[in-house]
Write an enzyme that holds these catalytic residues in place. Structure first.
Site, PDB file in Angstrom:
ATOM      1  N   ASP A  53       0.815  -1.208   0.000  1.00 15.41           N
ATOM      2  CA  ASP A  53       0.000   0.000   0.000  1.00 15.41           C
ATOM      3  C   ASP A  53       0.849   1.260   0.000  1.00 15.41           C
ATOM      4  O   ASP A  53       2.073   1.206   0.190  1.00 15.41           O
ATOM      5  CB  ASP A  53      -0.882   0.001   1.247  1.00 15.41           C
ATOM      6  CG  ASP A  53      -2.356  -0.118   0.899  1.00 15.41           C
ATOM      7  OD1 ASP A  53      -2.670  -0.176  -0.302  1.00 15.41           O
ATOM      8  OD2 ASP A  53      -3.184  -0.159   1.824  1.00 15.41           O
ATOM      9  N   TYR A 111       6.434 -10.156   7.221  1.00 12.00           N
ATOM     10  CA  TYR A 111       6.258  -8.712   7.391  1.00 12.00           C
ATOM     11  C   TYR A 111       6.757  -8.307   8.768  1.00 12.00           C
ATOM     12  O   TYR A 111       6.697  -9.098   9.715  1.00 12.00           O
ATOM     13  CB  TYR A 111       4.779  -8.316   7.287  1.00 12.00           C
ATOM     14  CG  TYR A 111       4.227  -8.238   5.895  1.00 12.00           C
ATOM     15  CD1 TYR A 111       4.276  -7.052   5.174  1.00 12.00           C
ATOM     16  CD2 TYR A 111       3.630  -9.341   5.296  1.00 12.00           C
ATOM     17  CE1 TYR A 111       3.753  -6.967   3.893  1.00 12.00           C
ATOM     18  CE2 TYR A 111       3.102  -9.270   4.016  1.00 12.00           C
ATOM     19  CZ  TYR A 111       3.168  -8.077   3.321  1.00 12.00           C
ATOM     20  OH  TYR A 111       2.652  -7.998   2.051  1.00 12.00           O
TER      21      TYR A 111
END
Length: 247
Positions: A53, A111
């Site tokens: 994003d 992540y």
């Protein structure tokens, strides 16, 4: 034709995400622009392990592309890094067979999310950590973490904008690392839904603040309703750290 795999790092702060969008600066756009120059104006499409994003960073994003050019791996790395902007770096290049696919061959992803525990902003880290000024009960967060590990329907922990019908994912590991004035959440899973890591982080911070009980996580998972989870943490604290493949 050669299939080229690249491991890419980027500072996401000045990108509107990874994927190409009209009239916006994106990581894919910059990489394809560099490849187009190398291929004398011919468009070369790249495939990525997944999208990130706006403002989200990457240390280990993986892409691939097919090319008629015969260059050594180091030549690809040098040529691309010469043409790319300073906030994108090709960290590694490997020649692969056509069986390799950056998106469809993913086995697991890692992540990391960085939280700065400080009432005062850090001018040098402001784009790379989420500054959190409230006191946290770390033991409560640690108590909540195991409920997320395993295979679950993560509907409650993903954006309503997701285009995935199947919300079942497997999280293999979640680690909470305390490092100086930061806490770092490390996630390893077979895949993550849109905004999933950021919503889980926001929920864990709500647990640490006492707004949610650690033992409420199974119930929130079972409700399969986004409104019961915590707020979404901002993008600039998130890093796509590593992508691993079946082969």
């Amino acid at each position: 034709m050669d299939r080229i795999k690249c491991t890419v790092a980027y500072d996401g702060m000045h990108f509107c995400g990874y994927q190409i969008q009209p009239n916006h600066r994106t990581v894919q756009q910059e990489i394809e622009k560099a490849l187009q120059k190398l291929h004398k104006g011919e468009l070369v499409r790249v495939q990525a392990s997944g999208r990130t994003d706006s403002t989200v960073h990457a240390k280990g994003q993986v892409i691939h592309f097919d090319t008629p050019l015969s260059l050594e791996e180091w030549q690809w790395s040098n040529a691309l890094n010469t043409m790319l902007p300073d906030d994108i770096v090709i960290r590694q290049v490997e020649k692969k067979t056509e069986e390799f696919h950056a998106r469809y061959g993913v086995e697991k992803k890692e992540y990391r999310y960085r939280v700065l525990l400080s009432k005062t902003a850090d001018v040098f880290r402001r784009n790379y950590v989420y500054q959190y000024p409230y006191p946290l009960e770390i033991n409560s967060i640690r108590k909540a973490i195991p409920y997320f590990i395993g295979t679950h329907d993560f509907t409650s922990f993903c954006s309503a904008k997701t285009d995935k019908k199947d919300k079942v994912r497997t999280i293999y590991e979640i680690e909470l690392i305390e490092q100086d004035d930061e806490i770092i959440f490390r996630f390893v899973g077979n895949g993550f839904l849109y905004n999933m890591v950021r919503i889980i982080v926001g929920t864990l911070l709500s647990v640490g603040q006492g707004k949610l009980d650690p033992d409420s996580i199974p119930e929130i998972l079972a409700k399969q309703n986004r409104q019961f989870a915590g707020k979404m943490a901002p993008g600039h604290g998130l890093y796509l750290w590593e992508v691993n493949y079946n082969n």
